[in-house]
Each structure stands twice: as C-alpha cells, then as structure tokens.
Design a protein around this motif. Structure first.
Motif, PDB file in Angstrom:
ATOM      1  N   HIS A  20      38.054  -3.452  29.569  1.00 45.62           N
ATOM      2  CA  HIS A  20      38.650  -2.377  28.788  1.00 45.62           C
ATOM      3  C   HIS A  20      38.047  -2.490  27.393  1.00 45.62           C
ATOM      4  O   HIS A  20      37.872  -3.589  26.882  1.00 45.62           O
ATOM      5  N   ALA A  21      37.720  -1.350  26.795  1.00 39.97           N
ATOM      6  CA  ALA A  21      37.135  -1.393  25.449  1.00 39.97           C
ATOM      7  C   ALA A  21      37.691  -0.257  24.624  1.00 39.97           C
ATOM      8  O   ALA A  21      38.038   0.804  25.144  1.00 39.97           O
ATOM      9  N   ALA A  40      36.513  -3.537  20.380  1.00 45.95           N
ATOM     10  CA  ALA A  40      37.362  -4.605  20.912  1.00 45.95           C
ATOM     11  C   ALA A  40      37.244  -4.519  22.428  1.00 45.95           C
ATOM     12  O   ALA A  40      37.515  -3.468  23.020  1.00 45.95           O
ATOM     13  N   ARG A  42      38.240  -6.254  26.144  1.00 47.95           N
ATOM     14  CA  ARG A  42      39.168  -7.148  26.846  1.00 47.95           C
ATOM     15  C   ARG A  42      38.766  -7.179  28.323  1.00 47.95           C
ATOM     16  O   ARG A  42      38.551  -6.138  28.922  1.00 47.95           O
ATOM     17  N   ASN A  43      38.673  -8.367  28.875  1.00 53.21           N
ATOM     18  CA  ASN A  43      38.357  -8.518  30.289  1.00 53.21           C
ATOM     19  C   ASN A  43      39.560  -9.135  30.991  1.00 53.21           C
ATOM     20  O   ASN A  43      39.924 -10.269  30.720  1.00 53.21           O
ATOM     21  N   ASP A  44      40.180  -8.399  31.901  1.00 53.33           N
ATOM     22  CA  ASP A  44      41.333  -8.891  32.648  1.00 53.33           C
ATOM     23  C   ASP A  44      40.938  -9.389  34.033  1.00 53.33           C
ATOM     24  O   ASP A  44      41.778  -9.495  34.916  1.00 53.33           O
ATOM     25  N   VAL A  72      30.820 -11.318  29.923  1.00 49.76           N
ATOM     26  CA  VAL A  72      32.180 -11.701  29.543  1.00 49.76           C
ATOM     27  C   VAL A  72      32.682 -12.807  30.455  1.00 49.76           C
ATOM     28  O   VAL A  72      32.303 -12.888  31.619  1.00 49.76           O
ATOM     29  N   ASP A  75      39.178 -13.358  31.642  1.00 53.11           N
ATOM     30  CA  ASP A  75      40.312 -13.183  30.718  1.00 53.11           C
ATOM     31  C   ASP A  75      39.921 -13.344  29.247  1.00 53.11           C
ATOM     32  O   ASP A  75      40.695 -13.840  28.444  1.00 53.11           O
ATOM     33  N   GLU A  76      38.742 -12.880  28.891  1.00 58.09           N
ATOM     34  CA  GLU A  76      38.236 -13.015  27.532  1.00 58.09           C
ATOM     35  C   GLU A  76      38.548 -11.773  26.695  1.00 58.09           C
ATOM     36  O   GLU A  76      38.564 -10.657  27.196  1.00 58.09           O
ATOM     37  N   ARG A  77      38.793 -11.987  25.414  1.00 54.05           N
ATOM     38  CA  ARG A  77      38.944 -10.916  24.415  1.00 54.05           C
ATOM     39  C   ARG A  77      37.897 -11.169  23.349  1.00 54.05           C
ATOM     40  O   ARG A  77      37.861 -12.259  22.766  1.00 54.05           O
ATOM     41  N   SER A  79      35.161  -9.309  20.121  1.00 57.29           N
ATOM     42  CA  SER A  79      34.752  -8.214  19.255  1.00 57.29           C
ATOM     43  C   SER A  79      33.241  -8.072  19.406  1.00 57.29           C
ATOM     44  O   SER A  79      32.520  -9.072  19.394  1.00 57.29           O
TER      45      SER A  79
END
Length: 101
Positions: A20-21, A40, A42-44, A72, A75-77, A79
């Motif tokens: 998700h970005a 930003a 986010r990888n879930d 990625v 579960d990484e976040r 920038s």
C-alpha cells in the motif's frame, strides 16, 4: 523454482508482498528540472519486489508517469523519495503500489 518448491508454495498459499502506498509530499527537487515525490509505503505481506506507479498532474494540465521498483521486507513500513523529471509547474501526485505477478 523447482516443482517441489512450487507445490509447497501452493499448499501454504504462497503470496508475495501486499503493498500500500500514499503520497506524502510533492515539492521541487534539489535536482534541477525534477519534482520530488515522497511516499509512505506499507507492506502487509511477505518480502519481495513492489512496483510503484507514480502519476504527476500539473496545474497546466500536463500528466507525467514514472515507474519505480523497490524491494520490501515482510511487514515493513518505509519512506521512499523519488525525483521525477518534470518541467516547472504546481503538481499533485497519485501512486499505485503493486506486486508484479
């Protein structure tokens, strides 16, 4: 991937990243003739490569597209900063994050 690994992957519903970005900011870049887009991401899901499709829309009606690939972790976040070649204008940006199949 060998046959055993492929079967094991299918049995455990092997999936890659679930990215998700969102655009955080769009501003002139310190690189002349570029705009800087800060995202930003986010990888879930699991680790892997994610494709970011960035679209800049200028106040003058110009539309520019850029593709950026990142790796990625699970579960990484993070920038991400991308400088895109663009003529001077007031830009807004959108981004789509995809896990290439």
């Amino acid at each position: 991937m060998d046959t055993r690994a492929l079967i094991a992957c299918l049995l455990v519903a092997c999936t890659g990243p679930k990215p998700h970005a969102e655009v955080v900011t769009v501003a002139p870049s310190p690189v002349p003739g570029h705009e800087r887009v800060t995202l930003a991401v986010r990888n879930d899901g699991r680790h892997g490569e994610v494709t970011l499709e960035i679209t800049l829309r200028g106040a003058s009606g110009s539309v520019l597209h850029d593709t950026h690939h990142i790796d990625v972790q699970a579960d990484e976040r993070i920038s991400v900063v991308v400088d895109i070649a663009a003529p001077a204008d007031a830009y807004t940006a959108t981004v789509e994050a995809q896990y290439p199949d």
